[in-house]
Design a protein around this motif. Structure first.
Motif, PDB file in Angstrom:
ATOM      1  N   HIS A   2       0.701  -1.359   0.000  1.00  0.00           N
ATOM      2  CA  HIS A   2      -0.206   0.574   0.138  1.00  0.00           C
ATOM      3  C   HIS A   2       1.039   0.803  -0.290  1.00  0.00           C
ATOM      4  N   GLN A  32       6.271 -21.430  15.182  1.00  0.00           N
ATOM      5  CA  GLN A  32       6.396 -20.214  15.400  1.00  0.00           C
ATOM      6  C   GLN A  32       7.552 -19.932  17.221  1.00  0.00           C
ATOM      7  N   SER A  48       7.180 -14.373  12.825  1.00  0.00           N
ATOM      8  CA  SER A  48       7.170 -14.106  11.321  1.00  0.00           C
ATOM      9  C   SER A  48       6.693 -13.244  11.032  1.00  0.00           C
ATOM     10  N   ASN A  52       7.886 -14.245   7.001  1.00  0.00           N
ATOM     11  CA  ASN A  52       7.059 -12.777   5.709  1.00  0.00           C
ATOM     12  C   ASN A  52       7.597 -11.966   5.314  1.00  0.00           C
TER      13      ASN A  52
ATOM     14  N   TRP B  39       2.885   0.226   3.738  1.00  0.00           N
ATOM     15  CA  TRP B  39       2.462  -0.702   4.515  1.00  0.00           C
ATOM     16  C   TRP B  39       2.098  -1.757   4.335  1.00  0.00           C
ATOM     17  N   GLU B  40       1.728  -2.994   4.835  1.00  0.00           N
ATOM     18  CA  GLU B  40       1.274  -4.381   4.460  1.00  0.00           C
ATOM     19  C   GLU B  40       0.885  -5.221   5.614  1.00  0.00           C
ATOM     20  N   GLY B  42      -0.191  -8.618   7.216  1.00  0.00           N
ATOM     21  CA  GLY B  42       0.093 -10.116   7.584  1.00  0.00           C
ATOM     22  C   GLY B  42      -0.272 -10.749   8.500  1.00  0.00           C
ATOM     23  N   GLU B  43      -0.375 -12.351   8.817  1.00  0.00           N
ATOM     24  CA  GLU B  43      -0.540 -12.848  10.148  1.00  0.00           C
ATOM     25  C   GLU B  43       0.656 -13.576  10.670  1.00  0.00           C
ATOM     26  N   THR B  44       0.185 -14.342  12.303  1.00  0.00           N
ATOM     27  CA  THR B  44       1.791 -14.880  12.241  1.00  0.00           C
ATOM     28  C   THR B  44       1.166 -16.426  12.062  1.00  0.00           C
ATOM     29  N   GLU B  45       1.870 -17.511  12.070  1.00  0.00           N
ATOM     30  CA  GLU B  45       0.804 -19.098  12.293  1.00  0.00           C
ATOM     31  C   GLU B  45      -0.170 -19.535  12.651  1.00  0.00           C
ATOM     32  N   SER B  46      -0.044 -19.068  13.803  1.00  0.00           N
ATOM     33  CA  SER B  46      -1.183 -18.697  14.552  1.00  0.00           C
ATOM     34  C   SER B  46      -2.023 -17.664  13.535  1.00  0.00           C
ATOM     35  N   ASP B  48      -2.675 -14.636  13.558  1.00  0.00           N
ATOM     36  CA  ASP B  48      -2.758 -13.452  14.340  1.00  0.00           C
ATOM     37  C   ASP B  48      -2.286 -12.500  13.722  1.00  0.00           C
ATOM     38  N   GLN B  50      -0.989  -8.634  11.621  1.00  0.00           N
ATOM     39  CA  GLN B  50       0.139  -8.414  12.030  1.00  0.00           C
ATOM     40  C   GLN B  50      -0.222  -7.187  10.884  1.00  0.00           C
ATOM     41  N   TYR B  52       2.423  -4.278   9.190  1.00  0.00           N
ATOM     42  CA  TYR B  52       4.034  -3.682   8.858  1.00  0.00           C
ATOM     43  C   TYR B  52       4.038  -2.877   8.134  1.00  0.00           C
ATOM     44  N   CYS B  65       6.542  -3.661  13.199  1.00  0.00           N
ATOM     45  CA  CYS B  65       5.307  -4.543  13.152  1.00  0.00           C
ATOM     46  C   CYS B  65       4.177  -4.106  14.026  1.00  0.00           C
ATOM     47  N   SER B  67       1.539  -6.169  16.093  1.00  0.00           N
ATOM     48  CA  SER B  67       0.865  -7.791  15.713  1.00  0.00           C
ATOM     49  C   SER B  67      -0.038  -7.185  17.164  1.00  0.00           C
TER      50      SER B  67
END
Lengths: 97, 148
Positions: A2, A32, A48, A52, B39-40, B42-46, B48, B50, B52, B65, B67
């Motif tokens: 973005h 993780q 993460s 990512n 900005w972007e 994303g998410e953690t493996e679980s 959650d 995020q 950035y 970051c 989260s």
């Protein structure tokens, strides 16, 4: 992305590094959370961020990451350098005298 | 060290509009100035969520970051250092604003260091070239004066 549409070469290489790190973690059978535990991190969120492709493994933590993922630290560092600083990697390991 | 885990999830995985508005408003000034290039999410493996915040071109690397783990927001820098943990969005936004100001200062400091290093190198190389005519002139000047 973005606000800026250009995905730079560096960003692309970081993504590839992240994918590789994720594969190594999976191969090591770690979540993780478990990797964060091995690295003495309070949260697993940084793992993460790196996987990512938005962050990179800090230089001072490369050895610990390598060992935690069951890798020999110097070859792990060399592979990471090929993603994070390909030009330096080329000069150090690819250019012959 | 025990890694903090959040097994219970009472909030939806994705960012809510109010959260995004507050966080992006906090970095609006730095977005305009270019300290934050974008900005972007994303998410953690679980799962959650995020957010950035990315630094300037060409690297567009994550400089901050955020989260959300359960009801707690965690703010980290691009090196994984935890800057703050909060359950209040307002306090978190203030911390984001503060951290970005600090980030900008460190970018300026780094640029100044690079500029000084380049300047010093150039001066080292130019000194012998520039020094020679000055030295010659200082030798010749008394003789020129004598001729006048």
């Amino acid at each position: 992305m973005h606000a800026t549409k250009t995905a730079s070469k560096a960003a692309q290489a970081r993504k590839e590094a992240g994918t590789w790190l994720k594969e190594l973690r999976a191969r090591a059978g770690l979540s993780q959370v478990e990797l964060a535990e091995k690295l003495a991190l309070k949260y697993y969120t940084f793992i993460s961020q790196v996987e990512n492709g938005f962050g990179r493994v800090p230089t001072e933590q490369i050895e610990a990451w390598g060992r935690a993922l069951g890798q020999e630290p110097s070859s792990f560092a060399r592979r990471l350098l090929s993603y994070y600083d390909p030009e330096l990697h080329r000069l150090l390991f690819e250019v012959k005298e | 060290m025990n890694v903090v885990q959040f097994p219970g999830r009472e909030l939806p995985h994705d960012w809510q509009r109010s959260e995004m508005n507050a966080l992006l408003a906090a970095c609006g000034e730095q977005l305009d100035k270019g300290t934050v290039s974008g900005w972007e999410i994303g998410e953690t493996e679980s799962g959650d969520p995020q957010l950035y915040l990315l630094g300037p071109a060409p690297d567009h690397e994550c400089i901050l970051c955020v989260s959300r783990l359960g009801r707690v927001y965690v703010l980290e820098d691009g090196q994984g250092r935890v800057l703050c943990e909060h359950d209040a969005l307002g306090s978190l936004s203030d911390q984001v604003r503060h951290a970005l100001r600090h980030t900008k200062a460190s970018i300026v400091a780094r640029a100044t260091m690079v500029w000084l290093a380049i300047k010093e190198t150039l001066e080292e190389r130019m000194d012998p070239v520039l020094g020679e005519p000055v030295e010659l002139l200082s030798h010749m000047a008394p003789q020129l004066v004598a001729l006048v």
